[in-house]
Write an enzyme that holds these catalytic residues in place. Sequence first.
Site, PDB file in Angstrom:
ATOM      1  N   ASP A   1       0.887  -1.272   0.004  1.00  0.00           N
ATOM      2  CA  ASP A   1      -0.230   0.084   0.037  1.00  0.00           C
ATOM      3  C   ASP A   1       0.863   1.230  -0.009  1.00  0.00           C
ATOM      4  OD1 ASP A   1      -1.993  -1.770   0.287  1.00  0.00           O
ATOM      5  OD2 ASP A   1      -2.442  -1.531   2.220  1.00  0.00           O
TER       6      ASP A   1
ATOM      7  N   LYS B   1      -6.762  10.183  11.327  1.00  0.00           N
ATOM      8  CA  LYS B   1      -6.413   9.433  10.126  1.00  0.00           C
ATOM      9  C   LYS B   1      -7.506   9.745   9.004  1.00  0.00           C
ATOM     10  CE  LYS B   1      -5.984   4.665   7.822  1.00  0.00           C
ATOM     11  NZ  LYS B   1      -5.853   3.377   8.170  1.00  0.00           N
TER      12      LYS B   1
ATOM     13  N   ASP C   1      -4.356   2.382  -4.862  1.00  0.00           N
ATOM     14  CA  ASP C   1      -3.087   2.642  -4.403  1.00  0.00           C
ATOM     15  C   ASP C   1      -2.467   1.519  -3.548  1.00  0.00           C
ATOM     16  OD1 ASP C   1      -4.855   2.642  -2.340  1.00  0.00           O
ATOM     17  OD2 ASP C   1      -4.050   4.604  -1.355  1.00  0.00           O
TER      18      ASP C   1
END
Length: 851
Positions: free
Chosen positions: A489, A561, A717
């Site tokens: 990732d 986050k 991604d």
Amino acid sequence: MDEFRDIRPQQTDNAREMSKMERQREIEQDSVRDGCVRWCQNIEYQQATDTGPYRNLLGISLMSLADGIRVTQDSLLSMKAKLPAWGLWLLWLSPEQMALITIGTLFNMIAQSEFDTCLPPRITPVTREIGELCLVERVSDLEKQRAVDIAKLLLGRNRSRNAAKRAAEWAALVDDKEDWVNNSRAEHLGGKLIALALRYAVFDGKPIFEERENREGSGKNLKKMLRIGLTEVAETWIGEQTPEALDLFRPIYVPMIVEPCPWTSLSKGGYWHIPMTFFKRQTGKRAQKRLEKADLSLVHAAVNAMQNTPFRINEVVDRLQREAWAAGLPFFEITSEKQRKGTQKTMLFRFAESARLSPEGKFYFPWQVDHRGRAYPVPQLMNPQSDHIGRARIEFADGKPLGERGAYWRQIHLANCFWKGKKASFKTLFAWVRENEAEILDFAANPLRLHRFWTQADQPWLLIAACLEWKRFKEEGPEMISHLPISMDGSCNGYQHLSAMGLDPIGGRATNLMTLGHPEDIYQWVSDLVCGRLKIDAASNGPNAELARQLLAIMGRDLAKNATMTIPYGVTLRRIYTELCKKGAIQGLKDAEKCAMHLTKLLVECIPEVAVEAGRIMKWLREVAEIIARENRGMMWITPIGFVVIHENREPKDVRLATADHRIKIYRDDDKRKIDVRKQVDGIVAHLVHSMDAAHMMLTINRLYAAGIRHFAMVHDSYGVHACDVDLLNRKTRYRTWFLSPAPSADSLETPIFGVGICGSLPRVVRMPTHWRLGRERTRSSHLGRPMGCISYLAQHAAQRNTISGLLIRTVLTRSNSPPMMRNTSSPAILRRVLPFSICQIKQENENSGL
């Protein structure tokens, strides 16, 4: 029913003798009619055996709905008045076909929506989906020369001299694609079928579907949403069934048992017989023209590589999930009754799909892309982009020997599936597996028991799959054949791209773009900055002192986050606040809403301090997008893989339709409508970053394919390959990031630029080769450096390709004829100075440019 009892009587007996391509054609073209066959056989079985305890809701409701549709069709053929807007199209399929499409679509969309949002779906998209699937079935019937003869049916409505001519004209109108689109026939037909389902689809005399009105938003933003869901009768029945009982309603778009048709154009690829377009959503006419002229060969190559990857069902995980579900074990992350209902339907459909695919050995996912170039698998139940429960159910069909390096990456993957909290180095992850190996092997031997891995792991079902394979490795050694994808990732990918564009050493370090001895965690960086601000507030006697003290007790990377990850994509303050309010830690505070608002403000202030240049780039892009939008012009750029991205959000044209029982509002794209300034501003950063994500992924896939890699499990991604191929993946990923990354100034071509760190730091720094020094473009960009060092790359890349490429936003304003408001924006000075040659080169579109 008699019509379907005799359909291809030899099909079942000869199924095993058919080639896979023939069976794939049958799956695509006859999915609805085969469903009708299964329904008829099921009804006959019930009637023959009189199984009182087993009451099939699906079969009974199908029969009642088909009867209702038949009655409605008969009334249309006998009426003398003008047919309603849905009238002709309700005649073009048999009642059984329409009933199966309607109930099947309702069940599937309700299950998917409740799984994703804990709410039933809005009635408008369901209406359109049902209509479009009826069109797919009609096209299939026409191709196989078994379509209903509309002209023959209509001939009986009129006995006049011109009856035959008028019937032929009406019949031609039914299959007119332009009329279908312009007059919203999908919505009219779907609306009528939903109305009939609400009335006629019954079980034990009670309806199985119901409308629900939800109020969403507040104040001026209050909206009434009409949704459609299952009644309590249907919910109860579904909860008592096995997955096989739901096989009647397999989705139209399912995995394929042969390699998909390769994409070679915007309209040819994916399924072999189901009509598909390369784009998930239809683009505007002008965008369509640009895309048709573009060279998308590299894009097609990457998408074809993904969809040619063979997968198979992970039999062990499938068995474990079935046993856990049947036993009611708490391993499916269900936190509410609404979520339980959605998960229940989704899991039952997944079990039924697995039962169909397991005997095939191999299956494939056709892929599409969106308007930014991001790729998505078409089947939705389980695929490489599903949640961890769905992804754990599939694996690569073709295995490879694990080897020593593969074993190393298998351990890193295993630890990553467990790891929560601050990012750890590969050394730490490797050591964790070694320290916990006995527990890992014990868990693999008996996973369906209460164990700390279930509650502490980040992705427990992927962890199970990894533990099972690690157990096999310990038994078989390095020659063990591995099938599990290993995913690597990006670290907050949005900021990775923006920091690389700006050659930002602070943001580059925070997002692991630089060579360091350990991985950095941008979310932890933001959390630490917020904590520092909270300590100052708490020590003061200001109005926010008490809120700061409450937040200090719970502040961590988890609260930072979501906002950090979504700000590069244009998230609003309200959205950040709403997401914070959903956090359990926030909800437990005394002043939850005030604390959420205070934390929202602090996050928005602190995040730009971590990625300074990224913040400046985002601000500048939004300013420029607003200026161009106010001139009623769209924006366009071509990514390094040659994909044309159109950023043109126009105010939608509202169309209110009076369907059979409802008035619904649909939105149509209209290239003549005014540009929506707010959407242009809010979306520019997200579209830019997402298009770079897509270009990077596709360039990496193509280089891996050229190197002999044939197995890909990609999630934007997050790149998944075999464990033994991870080292090659990392090398090719860094190369493509160098290719996308900015060239430094011509005065310092030896200045190192960044590669990309995936789940850890890089072993080396990539340098730009000196052969990039190119004539006039080098001179034009000789003064370039931070904060937007990537701009010199574009001019050089353009010279090589004889086109303005890379991340280039086209308009028609040069720097000299730009309005004062363009020249005086508070953008980085270097961007204004080299505007005609920069990565964010802005010129306003002229009237004849097509945008």
